[in-house]
Write a protein that holds these residues in place. Structure first.
Motif, PDB file in Angstrom:
ATOM      1  N   ASP A 191       0.877  -1.094   0.127  1.00  0.00           N
ATOM      2  CA  ASP A 191      -0.036   0.113   0.173  1.00  0.00           C
ATOM      3  C   ASP A 191       0.766   1.309  -0.004  1.00  0.00           C
ATOM      4  N   GLN A 193       1.946   4.536  -1.232  1.00  0.00           N
ATOM      5  CA  GLN A 193       1.338   5.632  -2.065  1.00  0.00           C
ATOM      6  C   GLN A 193       1.452   6.902  -0.934  1.00  0.00           C
ATOM      7  N   HIS A 231       0.337   0.370  -7.834  1.00  0.00           N
ATOM      8  CA  HIS A 231      -0.458   0.951  -6.931  1.00  0.00           C
ATOM      9  C   HIS A 231      -0.032   2.353  -6.553  1.00  0.00           C
ATOM     10  N   CYS A 232       1.318   2.772  -6.371  1.00  0.00           N
ATOM     11  CA  CYS A 232       1.592   4.085  -6.314  1.00  0.00           C
ATOM     12  C   CYS A 232       1.232   5.181  -7.484  1.00  0.00           C
ATOM     13  N   SER A 233       1.457   4.415  -8.619  1.00  0.00           N
ATOM     14  CA  SER A 233       0.954   5.139  -9.922  1.00  0.00           C
ATOM     15  C   SER A 233      -0.623   5.427  -9.735  1.00  0.00           C
ATOM     16  N   ASN A 235      -2.489   5.807  -7.325  1.00  0.00           N
ATOM     17  CA  ASN A 235      -2.909   6.988  -6.328  1.00  0.00           C
ATOM     18  C   ASN A 235      -2.253   8.420  -6.727  1.00  0.00           C
ATOM     19  N   LEU A 236      -1.365   8.450  -7.400  1.00  0.00           N
ATOM     20  CA  LEU A 236      -0.636   9.410  -7.873  1.00  0.00           C
ATOM     21  C   LEU A 236      -1.690  10.162  -9.216  1.00  0.00           C
ATOM     22  N   GLY A 245       0.577   9.337 -12.742  1.00  0.00           N
ATOM     23  CA  GLY A 245       0.420   8.084 -12.803  1.00  0.00           C
ATOM     24  C   GLY A 245       1.392   7.258 -13.666  1.00  0.00           C
ATOM     25  N   CYS A 277      -8.976  -0.176  -8.125  1.00  0.00           N
ATOM     26  CA  CYS A 277      -9.473   1.234  -7.253  1.00  0.00           C
ATOM     27  C   CYS A 277     -10.753   1.606  -7.696  1.00  0.00           C
TER      28      CYS A 277
END
Length: 317
Positions: A191, A193, A231-233, A235-236, A245, A277
């Motif tokens: 997770d 982010q 996952h970070c992409s 969220n960005l 992203g 998401c």
């Protein structure tokens, strides 16, 4: 509200449990709710030390959450592993994963300096920092691996946003109907982010930011680096726009991280996280609004998700 009243917001059995894990002569003098989490109650506890100074601890409590025991055991394992690795994370003080002592499953950890930064300002400087931090996490080689990652989203559970590009979403859903690509396993945060990274941002120089901590290790897993990057992409993309992203995967590789060799394999993981998401847009957007991004309504986030998924499919060409 007095300090005594604030401390009283911590449930009695939990308060007694925390007190048993303090140093001799210490006492809890304040409890403050922390916002930003989705599944857990978070409180910062101010501890009065024997020499009349103070220190802070953080209490995480899962109230009526189905997987609380597993999540707390995984977080405790990660916080035990991380000291000395160079990855800044809280220190484990105590854990009660089955609520043997507390009213609900709970974990007590040290408090880290810094704050979550979700603003657009200074993002260009923060993205490479996030990428380098994730590369460092993926470089960890624990003696005991965490459990294999679990992907809960299926082609049948995806929620296509209202007014979305139907053709792009249908193509994206077809992508995750395929078997997952083979991969070389890595230690995953799962997770990672901006909401789980703490920064020190010296005013008025947002470009001088540095990471002071990575929190929320309850979903640590073993799996492909692409999954954390995806996952970070996502969220960005939702926080700052689809272009960010797409940019994060590049930043991760520029920082020395290795992703799947084939574009189609990288797309699989990126699309899988974006579609995951779609099922929880409302719960994702709420803590962002609570943190000050009031313009990120559920509808706005849905529109950004649609634009991001469409951009991913367009990039495949």
């Amino acid at each position: 509200m007095t300090d005594h009243d604030e401390v009283a917001t911590v449930r009695p059995l939990t308060l007694a449990w925390v007190s048993r894990h303090l140093e001799v002569g210490e006492r809890i003098v304040r409890a403050e709710a922390l916002h930003g989490g989705i599944t857990a109650e978070m409180r910062r506890l101010t501890i009065r030390t024997q020499d009349e100074g103070t220190r802070d601890l953080v209490l995480r409590t899962f109230v009526n959450v189905e997987h609380a025991e597993d999540w707390l055991n995984r977080e405790a394992g990660a916080l035990t592993l991380l000291p000395g690795t160079g990855v800044p994370a809280p220190g484990l003080v105590a854990v009660d994963p089955t609520a043997a002592h507390c009213e609900y499953p709970s974990l007590l950890m040290t408090h880290l300096a810094g704050r979550r930064v979700l603003d657009d300002e200074g993002l260009e400087a923060r993205v490479p920092l996030l990428a380098r931090q994730l590369v460092a996490i993926h470089a960890l080689r624990p003696a005991e691996r965490p459990r294999e990652y679990v992907a809960l989203t299926t082609a049948d559970t995806v929620v296509t946003p209202k007014g979305a590009d139907a053709a792009a979403w249908a193509a994206a859903i077809d992508v995750i109907r395929r078997p997952a690509p083979s991969y070389e396993g890595r230690f995953l945060h799962r997770d990672f982010q901006p909401g789980n990274v703490l920064f020190d941002v010296p005013p008025p120089q947002p470009a001088g930011a540095r990471i002071t901590g990575v929190v929320d290790w309850a979903a640590t897993s073993w799996g492909p680096a692409d999954l954390d990057v995806a996952h970070c992409s996502t969220n960005l993309a939702l926080l700052h726009g689809p272009a960010w992203g797409l940019r994060f995967a590049e930043a991760y590789q520029e920082a020395g991280g290795l992703l799947a060799a084939a574009a189609s394999e990288r797309l699989y993981w990126q699309v899988r996280d974006g579609l995951a998401c779609s099922e929880e847009v409302q719960s994702v957007a709420r803590p962002w609004r609570e943190a000050g991004r009031t313009e990120l309504t559920t509808r706005t986030v849905e529109e950004r998700l649609d634009a991001y998924v469409t951009a991913l499919m367009d990039a495949l060409g």
